[in-house]
Design a protein around this motif. Structure first.
Motif, mmCIF file in Angstrom:
data_model
loop_
_atom_site.group_PDB
_atom_site.id
_atom_site.type_symbol
_atom_site.label_atom_id
_atom_site.label_comp_id
_atom_site.label_asym_id
_atom_site.label_seq_id
_atom_site.Cartn_x
_atom_site.Cartn_y
_atom_site.Cartn_z
ATOM 1 N N VAL A 43 -33.924 7.725 24.447
ATOM 2 C CA VAL A 43 -33.174 8.236 25.586
ATOM 3 C C VAL A 43 -33.496 7.398 26.828
ATOM 4 O O VAL A 43 -34.631 7.392 27.312
ATOM 5 N N VAL A 44 -32.485 6.698 27.313
ATOM 6 C CA VAL A 44 -32.612 5.848 28.494
ATOM 7 C C VAL A 44 -31.911 6.549 29.655
ATOM 8 O O VAL A 44 -30.716 6.828 29.591
ATOM 9 N N ALA A 45 -32.673 6.834 30.706
ATOM 10 C CA ALA A 45 -32.129 7.566 31.847
ATOM 11 C C ALA A 45 -31.999 6.646 33.057
ATOM 12 O O ALA A 45 -32.966 6.001 33.472
ATOM 13 N N PHE A 84 -27.771 6.682 26.317
ATOM 14 C CA PHE A 84 -27.816 6.268 27.719
ATOM 15 C C PHE A 84 -27.197 7.347 28.589
ATOM 16 O O PHE A 84 -26.033 7.710 28.412
ATOM 17 N N ILE A 85 -27.986 7.854 29.555
ATOM 18 C CA ILE A 85 -27.505 8.924 30.441
ATOM 19 C C ILE A 85 -27.836 8.591 31.892
ATOM 20 O O ILE A 85 -28.752 7.818 32.161
ATOM 21 N N PRO A 86 -27.142 9.191 32.869
ATOM 22 C CA PRO A 86 -25.911 9.976 32.698
ATOM 23 C C PRO A 86 -24.638 9.148 32.883
ATOM 24 O O PRO A 86 -23.552 9.641 32.611
ATOM 25 N N ASP A 87 -24.762 7.894 33.350
ATOM 26 C CA ASP A 87 -23.582 7.119 33.753
ATOM 27 C C ASP A 87 -22.983 6.349 32.574
ATOM 28 O O ASP A 87 -23.524 5.327 32.144
ATOM 29 N N LYS A 88 -21.845 6.834 32.068
ATOM 30 C CA LYS A 88 -21.212 6.161 30.934
ATOM 31 C C LYS A 88 -20.658 4.796 31.310
ATOM 32 O O LYS A 88 -20.517 3.922 30.443
#
Length: 304
Positions: free
Chosen positions: A109-111, A146-150
């Motif tokens: 999970v990459v924030a 990848f969150i939150p920016d798609k």
């Protein structure tokens, strides 16, 4: 009071009260002129962690002030305007991502750093818009949530086709609402201008750019370029900042609607009240949350 008097009083009170003043690039020039550090959010947090001042005031939005507190737990951290939030940072919470992780247990999970401190506690690593590519490439995992920016996630995924990306429906509403109609209109009006864009914009807009980068990346490119005209595809305050920095060049907004209303909430009088000790909101984090979020940030520093 005249603006000059307000600014002089802020400078005097900063020194008297041992305050470090941080201002994000999207703030207005009158605030930038009295700030100790100006830049992107994470760079500001790092700068604050290296100073000896007992109090830090963030002229930006809430997640930025939280990041300052994460890295500087012994300092008093004040958000200059308590209502200044970030819609992107607030659109996903810890509970949602925990559920998504159950569906994709083998994904790292990459924030994006534009997230709340609580959400960072359930992520593996943070990234900034300028470090995301390097960090995602360096991860051992070939599967990335990848969150939150798609939009930023899509931009990074295209450059690392050997890895599998899972993107959720999130992003910056200010950048995401600008489409190809605005690009066409701006390029027709200014055919000789280079188009500089932030990767939070939608993919079809980013694909038209001559340069893609963070806010400070866009500013640095424009300042160093031999070109004389630029269309700026990020928050419109950057247009005015570049006009002041480079009066021999011309800068045009991609759209009049590229405005972050949360960033515009903070005023020079808010700053004055903060240095007087009668304004803003002190940021306080539960220690478990702070440490959990710091783990995510420490991994970013290690990799990027």
């Amino acid at each position: 009071m005249a603006l000059k008097d307000i600014q002089e009083e802020i400078i005097r009170l900063k020194k008297e009260n041992d305050i470090c003043l941080l201002a994000h690039c999207y703030q207005s020039p009158d605030i930038l002129e009295v700030a100790d550090f100006v830049g992107d959010s994470f760079a500001l947090s790092l700068s604050a962690s290296k100073v000896t001042n007992k109090t830090v005031i963030m002229c930006g939005v809430r997640f930025m002030a939280e990041t300052v507190k994460i890295l500087s737990p012994d300092k008093k951290v004040i958000l200059a305007n308590a209502d200044a939030g970030c819609p992107m940072a607030e659109m996903m919470d810890k509970e949602l991502i925990e559920q998504v992780k159950e569906q994709y247990p083998d994904y790292t999970v990459v924030a994006y750093v534009n997230t709340t401190s609580e959400l960072k506690t359930v992520c593996d690593v943070c990234v900034t818009s300028s470090s995301a590519l390097k960090i995602c490439r360096s991860l051992d995992s070939d599967k990335i949530l990848f969150i939150p920016d798609k939009n930023l996630g899509s931009y990074i995924a295209e450059q690392i086709p050997e890895k599998e990306f899972k993107l959720l429906s999130g992003g910056c509403p200010t950048h995401a609402r600008i489409g190809m109609a605005e690009v066409k209109k701006a390029k027709e009006a200014h055919p000789d201008a280079l188009f500089l864009v932030h990767p939070e914009c939608v993919p079809e807009v980013v694909a038209q750019a001559d340069y893609v980068g963070s806010t400070t990346g866009i500013m640095d490119f424009a300042k160093k370029s031999d070109a004389k005209e630029f269309i700026i595809g990020t928050e419109n305050s950057i247009v005015s900042h570049l006009q002041l920095a480079c009066p021999d060049k011309k800068f045009y907004p991609l759209s009049k609607d590229l405005v972050c209303h949360n960033m515009k909430l903070t005023t020079i009088v808010d700053v004055l009240n903060c240095v007087k000790g009668i304004g803003g909101e002190e940021i306080e984090l539960d220690e478990d949350v702070r440490l959990g979020a710091k783990r995510c940030i420490d991994k970013m520093i290690e990799l990027g």
